[in-house]
Motif scaffolding. Sequence first.
Motif, PDB file in Angstrom:
ATOM      1  N   ILE A   1     -15.281 -10.358 -25.426  1.00 15.15           N
ATOM      2  CA  ILE A   1     -13.929 -10.922 -25.513  1.00 15.15           C
ATOM      3  C   ILE A   1     -12.985  -9.970 -26.237  1.00 15.15           C
ATOM      4  N   PHE A   2     -11.739 -10.002 -25.804  1.00 15.08           N
ATOM      5  CA  PHE A   2     -10.635  -9.384 -26.543  1.00 15.08           C
ATOM      6  C   PHE A   2      -9.844 -10.548 -27.146  1.00 15.08           C
ATOM      7  N   LEU A   3      -9.469 -10.413 -28.388  1.00 16.97           N
ATOM      8  CA  LEU A   3      -8.804 -11.537 -29.077  1.00 16.97           C
ATOM      9  C   LEU A   3      -7.578 -11.068 -29.861  1.00 16.97           C
ATOM     10  N   ASN A   4      -6.501 -11.810 -29.711  1.00 15.50           N
ATOM     11  CA  ASN A   4      -5.386 -11.724 -30.664  1.00 15.50           C
ATOM     12  C   ASN A   4      -5.344 -13.067 -31.386  1.00 15.50           C
ATOM     13  N   ILE A   5      -5.307 -13.037 -32.688  1.00 17.11           N
ATOM     14  CA  ILE A   5      -5.234 -14.282 -33.465  1.00 17.11           C
ATOM     15  C   ILE A   5      -3.968 -14.213 -34.321  1.00 17.11           C
ATOM     16  N   ASN A   6      -3.166 -15.263 -34.232  1.00 18.29           N
ATOM     17  CA  ASN A   6      -1.924 -15.324 -35.032  1.00 18.29           C
ATOM     18  C   ASN A   6      -1.932 -16.594 -35.860  1.00 18.29           C
TER      19      ASN A   6
ATOM     20  N   HIS B   1       5.142 -14.892 -38.443  1.00 17.71           N
ATOM     21  CA  HIS B   1       3.798 -14.946 -37.862  1.00 17.71           C
ATOM     22  C   HIS B   1       3.002 -13.776 -38.390  1.00 17.71           C
ATOM     23  N   SER B   2       1.778 -14.065 -38.786  1.00 12.79           N
ATOM     24  CA  SER B   2       0.856 -13.002 -39.173  1.00 12.79           C
ATOM     25  C   SER B   2      -0.249 -12.984 -38.133  1.00 12.79           C
ATOM     26  N   GLY B   3      -0.880 -11.832 -37.966  1.00 16.51           N
ATOM     27  CA  GLY B   3      -1.906 -11.799 -36.932  1.00 16.51           C
ATOM     28  C   GLY B   3      -2.863 -10.640 -37.067  1.00 16.51           C
ATOM     29  N   VAL B   4      -3.903 -10.741 -36.222  1.00 16.57           N
ATOM     30  CA  VAL B   4      -4.789  -9.599 -36.025  1.00 16.57           C
ATOM     31  C   VAL B   4      -4.874  -9.414 -34.513  1.00 16.57           C
ATOM     32  N   SER B   5      -4.695  -8.170 -34.074  1.00  9.59           N
ATOM     33  CA  SER B   5      -4.595  -7.868 -32.647  1.00  9.59           C
ATOM     34  C   SER B   5      -5.722  -6.955 -32.203  1.00  9.59           C
TER      35      SER B   5
END
Length: 316
Positions: free
Chosen positions: A204-209, A167-171
């Motif tokens: 908003i707070f966002l984590n995207i994976n 999994h790759s993401g931006v937190s």
Amino acid sequence: MKKLDSGRTLYYGKGDVMTYRTYAAPLSVGAIEESPFAGNENVIFAHNIKFSVSGETLLASFTEGDNGQVVATDSMKNFILRQSASYEGSTTEGLLAYIGEKFFEKYEHISAIDIEAFRIPFGQVLVRGEHGYENSKLVYRPSHNERAHAKLELIREANGASATSLHSGVSDLQLIKVSGSSFYGFIRDEYTTLPESYDRPLFIFLNINWTYIDHSDALSGESYVAAEQIRDIAHHVFHEYETPSIQYLIYRIGLRILTRFPRLSEVFFESNNRTWETVVEPAGIAQAGVYTEPRPPYGFQGFTVTREDLEEAGIG
Ligand SMILES: O=c1[nH]c(=O)c2[nH]c(=O)[nH]c2[nH]1
């Protein structure tokens, strides 16, 4: 999460391994229309790494106190730091794969590895050069904004390491849109006190994976999807759409990401609603208002967007 053949969960490892590698290979990525990001010079390629191992041979360390097969977590930390020096690639995912594979080579009784990292971002500073202001290639400053994340699960197979999940993401992406968001039409009953809102300052707070169809695309080169590009897509979609809810916003961001990157199989969102509490209501659009921090508790959403969604939306 690693399990033994018996179904029992067993793992141990080291967290917060702060790894400040300098002068990693530069990354260059293919351009997309929502992002000016073309790559990273990787002068500072820094990560906070979490590493854990599993294997049948480790059972006795738990049940009998026999440390004969235990690689001390202190040694794991040293291994990670030393191997980071010889990594020749340019991505977080590649670094994790490299360290994991090297660890399997060194310690043959280890049968599974989970390794994840948050990139520690450093931004460039502007200095005056011959042609006006330019980025210093010597002085950097840590950034407290969003950061890239990756998690890799490896198991040992006859011919080497095999990735069971990547999994790759931006937190911790945090975005406030001051106008152009609403929230109305929800169920109104004896529990409802929230007024309908036709223009709210949506924070908003966002984590995207995201996951790749083919794991190898995550390791380097032109097929790589950078966290900065995903972030920039989120910026654009938030800017472009009049959003009736966070639920709909993240769906639209997901569709855009999958449209731009055919190499990705799905995108997963975790969002928080941190919308400011209104103290002084503005008289109209683009008028003065005053807000304060929202009171707890906070709302949240989780949602996966897949390539099937793209087809159903008539985009794929
Ligand atoms: O975007 C939103 N979605 C919700 O489900 C919700 N619920 C709520 O109280 N505010 C909001 N905002």
